[in-house]
Enzyme design. Structure first.
Site, mmCIF file in Angstrom:
data_model
loop_
_atom_site.group_PDB
_atom_site.id
_atom_site.type_symbol
_atom_site.label_atom_id
_atom_site.label_comp_id
_atom_site.label_asym_id
_atom_site.label_seq_id
_atom_site.Cartn_x
_atom_site.Cartn_y
_atom_site.Cartn_z
ATOM 1 N N THR A 152 0.799 -1.235 0.000
ATOM 2 C CA THR A 152 0.000 0.000 0.000
ATOM 3 C C THR A 152 0.826 1.278 0.000
ATOM 4 O OG1 THR A 152 -0.189 -0.044 2.426
ATOM 5 C CG2 THR A 152 -1.918 -1.171 1.160
ATOM 6 N N TRP A 153 2.105 1.165 -0.352
ATOM 7 C CA TRP A 153 2.922 2.381 -0.457
ATOM 8 C C TRP A 153 2.272 3.334 -1.462
ATOM 9 C CZ3 TRP A 153 8.805 2.368 -2.204
ATOM 10 C CH2 TRP A 153 9.349 3.654 -2.009
ATOM 11 N N TYR A 178 3.923 5.553 4.925
ATOM 12 C CA TYR A 178 3.298 5.693 3.605
ATOM 13 C C TYR A 178 2.338 6.870 3.649
ATOM 14 C CZ TYR A 178 5.212 0.990 2.872
ATOM 15 O OH TYR A 178 6.052 -0.101 2.766
ATOM 16 N N LEU A 214 7.785 -6.531 -8.276
ATOM 17 C CA LEU A 214 7.717 -6.246 -9.710
ATOM 18 C C LEU A 214 8.706 -5.151 -10.098
ATOM 19 C CD1 LEU A 214 3.848 -6.374 -10.307
ATOM 20 C CD2 LEU A 214 5.554 -8.091 -10.953
ATOM 21 N N GLY A 226 2.156 -3.878 -5.157
ATOM 22 C CA GLY A 226 1.366 -2.661 -5.033
ATOM 23 C C GLY A 226 0.593 -2.402 -6.313
#
Length: 318
Positions: free
Chosen positions: A20-21, A57, A206, A281
């Site tokens: 959730t950054w 975050y 990723l 994310g």
């Protein structure tokens, strides 16, 4: 969705954890709140039972969105929530580490309010604060665990030596490093952590998005954008080398009826026996569903060998 035991914690986690950054809205693409909340709910709908967040975050914004989404959907009890402590977002891509006892305790209390919950499944020290005695930081974590506010504790971005040092004062149950096809520098200590019984959850799985194939030309992001500041493979000379690896991924994709490259990258990571869960994310329903679909199939040993050979040839320094 596939699931694995998370070290010795007794928790069984989805092999994909929602990161959730970006959802926090600082350093990444910004989307309306309803889109970000829908992304969280979509992940849970698709079998994700592990959500990773942090007060750093965007100064608690991500935690608040997670809390709101889980409350609205009534799914808090189904989800393992991991958050962090010891790192404070000051704005404009600037962070301050502080592992002092009172700071850790206060940050946990703030996280509980943000998340609208009375317990945190997993609390991680976000980054090591080398200016604070690890014994003091560990004392705070032990106190939080004893109080029931935190069920399990661990670290992120620590070296093996740092884990061994703080491990003298508390029992580490989890380790969260950056790890992907383009960043393998933490692989040996990940194996070591898994051998110690820790759950291992990877972030940047990723490569900040570069392994999705969405970026085929050099892109200049805003100065505070995390793809410009944190993920160095978006810059030369790494960028061109990663493009060579993407060519191999393209061939595997074509042989598999054009599966998204993101699914190839996620399976490469998730199929490692020392990896419990891969943090991904995403801020839209479509991307969440696409990423979750990666866990409906697996790479063959031959495909993994092709990818590993490409990584060794082009990204050997990683």
């Amino acid at each position: 969705m596939r699931y694995k035991e998370f070290g010795k914690t007794g928790m069984k986690v989805s092999e994909m954890a929602l990161g959730t950054w970006g959802i926090g809205g600082a350093g990444w693409d910004d989307n309306p709140e309803e889109i970000r909340i829908d992304a969280i709910c979509t992940a849970v709908e698709n079998g994700v039972n592990f959500i990773d967040t942090a007060p750093a975050y965007n100064a608690g914004a991500a935690e608040c969105l997670v809390g709101k989404a889980l409350k609205q959907s009534g799914t808090r009890q189904r989800v393992i929530v991991a958050t962090k402590c010891g790192n404070f977002y000051m704005g404009n891509g600037t962070y301050v580490r502080d592992g002092h006892y009172d700071k850790i305790i206060q940050q946990c209390d703030d996280s509980l309010k943000n998340l609208q919950t009375d317990y945190i499944d997993l609390m991680l020290i976000h980054w090591p604060d080398v200016n604070t005695d690890f014994a003091e930081t560990a004392d705070a974590l032990n106190a939080l665990k004893k109080s029931g506010k935190v069920l399990h504790i661990g670290v992120s971005n620590f070296t093996r030596e740092q884990m061994e040092e703080i491990g003298q004062y508390c029992t580490l149950e989890a380790y969260q490093p950056q790890y992907s096809m383009v960043v393998r520098t933490n692989e040996e200590q990940m194996k070591w952590a898994a051998e110690q019984g820790m759950g291992v959850m990877t972030y940047g799985s990723l490569g900040g998005g570069i392994l999705t194939g969405a970026f085929r030309k050099l892109t200049t992001f805003e100065a505070t954008d995390s793809r410009n500041r944190f993920y160095k493979h978006f810059q030369e000379p790494m960028f061109s080398k990663v493009m060579k690896v993407l060519e191999v991924m393209d061939r595997i994709s074509a042989d598999r009826d054009n599966v998204p490259l993101s699914q190839i990258a996620l399976n490469w990571c998730a199929q490692k026996e020392f990896v419990s869960s891969c943090i991904v994310g995403a801020q839209s329903r479509r991307k969440i569903e696409e990423n979750c679909a990666a866990y409906q199939w697996m790479l063959t040993s031959e495909e993994i060998a092709l990818l590993d050979a490409a990584i060794e040839q082009y990204l050997v320094e990683q």
